[in-house]
Motif scaffolding. Structure first.
Motif, short mmCIF file in Angstrom:
data_model
loop_
_atom_site.label_atom_id
_atom_site.label_comp_id
_atom_site.label_asym_id
_atom_site.label_seq_id
_atom_site.Cartn_x
_atom_site.Cartn_y
_atom_site.Cartn_z
N UNK A 50 18.15 -12.27 6.24
CA UNK A 50 18.36 -11.89 4.86
C UNK A 50 18.91 -10.47 4.77
N UNK A 51 19.81 -10.27 3.82
CA UNK A 51 20.21 -8.91 3.46
C UNK A 51 19.10 -8.29 2.63
N UNK A 52 19.00 -6.99 2.66
CA UNK A 52 17.92 -6.33 1.94
C UNK A 52 18.36 -5.00 1.37
N UNK A 53 17.70 -4.62 0.29
CA UNK A 53 17.92 -3.31 -0.31
C UNK A 53 16.55 -2.77 -0.76
N UNK A 54 16.21 -1.58 -0.26
CA UNK A 54 14.94 -0.98 -0.65
C UNK A 54 15.03 -0.52 -2.11
N UNK A 55 14.11 -1.02 -2.93
CA UNK A 55 14.07 -0.63 -4.34
C UNK A 55 13.15 0.56 -4.57
N UNK A 56 12.12 0.70 -3.76
CA UNK A 56 11.19 1.80 -3.94
C UNK A 56 9.94 1.57 -3.13
N UNK A 57 8.98 2.47 -3.29
CA UNK A 57 7.71 2.37 -2.58
C UNK A 57 6.59 2.42 -3.61
N UNK A 58 5.69 1.46 -3.52
CA UNK A 58 4.60 1.33 -4.50
C UNK A 58 3.30 1.83 -3.88
N UNK A 59 2.75 2.94 -4.37
CA UNK A 59 1.47 3.43 -3.83
C UNK A 59 0.31 2.53 -4.23
N UNK A 60 -0.74 2.56 -3.42
CA UNK A 60 -1.97 1.84 -3.73
C UNK A 60 -3.09 2.85 -3.98
N UNK A 61 -4.09 2.42 -4.71
CA UNK A 61 -5.20 3.30 -5.07
C UNK A 61 -6.52 2.56 -4.89
N UNK A 62 -7.58 3.34 -4.68
CA UNK A 62 -8.94 2.81 -4.58
C UNK A 62 -9.66 3.19 -5.86
N UNK A 63 -10.06 2.21 -6.66
CA UNK A 63 -10.57 2.49 -8.00
C UNK A 63 -11.87 1.74 -8.28
N UNK A 64 -12.58 2.26 -9.26
CA UNK A 64 -13.79 1.60 -9.79
C UNK A 64 -13.99 2.14 -11.20
N UNK A 65 -14.82 1.45 -11.95
CA UNK A 65 -15.08 1.90 -13.33
C UNK A 65 -16.09 3.05 -13.31
#
Length: 302
Positions: free
Chosen positions: A151-166
Motif C-alpha cells: 500500500x501507498x501511505x501518507x502520514x497525516x499526523x500523530x495522535x497522543x494518548x493519555x492516562x485518565x480517570x474521573x
C-alpha cells in the motif's frame, strides 16, 4: 492495428486520402503506407484508388460498417474513463476506524462533501483493520504501524494518548504515584490499546505495561470507555482526541501527571498505482490539510 483501423474509418468518412491525412496531421504518403499495411494484415483490398476517386471495396464497406460502431464505443469508454479519473466527481469509498471517523475527523467529512458537491462518500467504519484491496475501497485511514508494504501511505499526523480517570474515582481510590501501582486500581481497557506505553516527562524513561489479567471493563469502542471513565469506574488509557473535551471541562483528570502516553501514527493508505483518480486525490489532499492544522494531530499533549 487499432490506430490503422481508425485511420481507415477516417479515410472513408473524409472521402479522400489527402483530407484524412490533414485530419490526422500526417503526410499523405505516411497515411498511404499505413493503409497498405492494414490491407496486408487483413489479406484483402479495402479501397479502390484512382487519380480522382476513392471507393471502398465490398470488403472495405463490410469492414467499415462493423468497425465504426466499435470505434465509437471505444471513444465513448475512453471519454468516460477520462472523466472518472480526471474530474472530481463520483463515489469515494473509505475505510476508517469508528472512533476516529466519528470523532476528530467528523468535520473533515462534512467539509469535504460541502467543498465537492459532486462527490458521493461511502464510509465503512470498523475498529478492525479491513482488507483495503479486497474491499474495493479507494482509501483507508489507519492508526499504528503499517506492515502491509503493498500500500501507498501518507502520514497525516500523530495522535497522543493519555492516562485518565474521573476526579471522583481519584478522590475515592487515590492517585497512583507510579505506573507499577496501576495494577492496584480498577482498569478500563479499550481495544486496540491493550498495551499501555508511558514515558516519564522528566527522565524520558519508557515503560510498557502489558494488558492486565483482569480489568473492570474491556470494550472495543473507545468512546464508550471514555464515558465509563467519566462515570468513575476506573483508569483508562485512550487517545487524547477522545478525552480532550472531558479533560477540558473537568470530567476527567490525568491519572499520572508525571507520565505521558505514547503518540500513535495516523496514515492515509491506498492501493499502489501510478495515478490516483482526481476524486480520491481530492479527499487525500483535504485530509492532509485538515490534519496539518489540527492540534490533536500534532503528536503533543494539549
Amino acid at each position: 492495428m487499432l490506430d490503422d483501423l481508425a485511420l481507415f474509418v477516417s479515410i472513408v468518412e473524409s472521402g479522400s486520402l489527402n483530407a484524412a491525412a490533414g485530419r490526422a496531421g500526417m503526410p499523405p504518403a505516411t497515411l498511404t503506407r499505413r493503409l497498405q499495411r492494414l490491407e496486408q494484415q487483413l489479406g484483402c483490398r479495402l479501397l479502390h484508388r484512382s487519380a480522382r476517386r476513392l471507393v471502398p471495396s465490398s470488403e472495405g464497406w463490410q469492414y467499415y460498417e462493423r468497425c465504426r460502431p466499435l470505434l465509437d464505443s471505444l471513444r465513448q469508454a475512453t471519454e468516460a474513463l477520462d472523466s472518472a479519473i480526471n474530474h472530481v466527481a463520483g463515489t469515494v469509498r473509505v475505510l476508517a476506524p469508528v472512533t476516529l471517523a466519528t470523532g476528530v475527523l467528523q468535520p473533515a467529512w462534512a467539509g469535504f462533501m460541502t467543498a465537492h458537491p459532486q462527490i458521493n462518500l461511502e464510509l465503512q467504519l470498523s475498529n478492525q483493520r479491513e482488507d483495503l484491496i479486497g474491499s474495493g475501497a479507494d482509501l483507508a485511514v489507519r492508526v499504528g504501524p503499517l506492515p502491509d508494504s503493498q500500500l501507498n501511505q501518507r502520514l497525516l499526523g500523530r495522535a497522543p494518548t493519555v492516562l485518565v480517570a474521573s476526579p471522583a474515582y481519584l478522590q475515592q481510590h487515590g492517585w497512583p504515584q507510579h505506573p507499577h501501582e496501576l495494577a492496584q486500581h480498577a482498569l478500563l481497557l479499550a481495544e486496540p490499546l491493550m498495551e499501555w506505553r508511558l514515558q516519564h516527562r522528566s527522565s524520558g524513561e519508557w515503560l510498557n505495561l502489558p494488558p492486565p489479567a483482569t480489568a473492570r471493563l474491556r470494550v472495543n469502542e473507545i468512546q464508550l470507555a471514555v464515558d465509563m471513565a467519566c462515570a468513575g469506574l476506573g483508569i483508562l488509557y485512550c487517545p487524547l482526541s477522545q478525552a480532550y473535551r472531558a479533560l477540558a471541562d473537568g470530567r476527567l483528570q490525568r491519572a499520572l501527571p508525571d507520565w505521558r502516553g505514547d503518540a500513535r501514527d495516523i496514515y492515509a493508505v491506498w492501493p499502489q498505482q501510478r495515478h490516483l483518480p482526481a476524486r480520491v486525490r481530492a479527499l487525500l489532499d483535504y485530509l492532509i490539510d485538515f490534519t496539518a492544522g489540527h492540534p490533536l494531530f500534532a503528536g503533543e499533549e494539549l
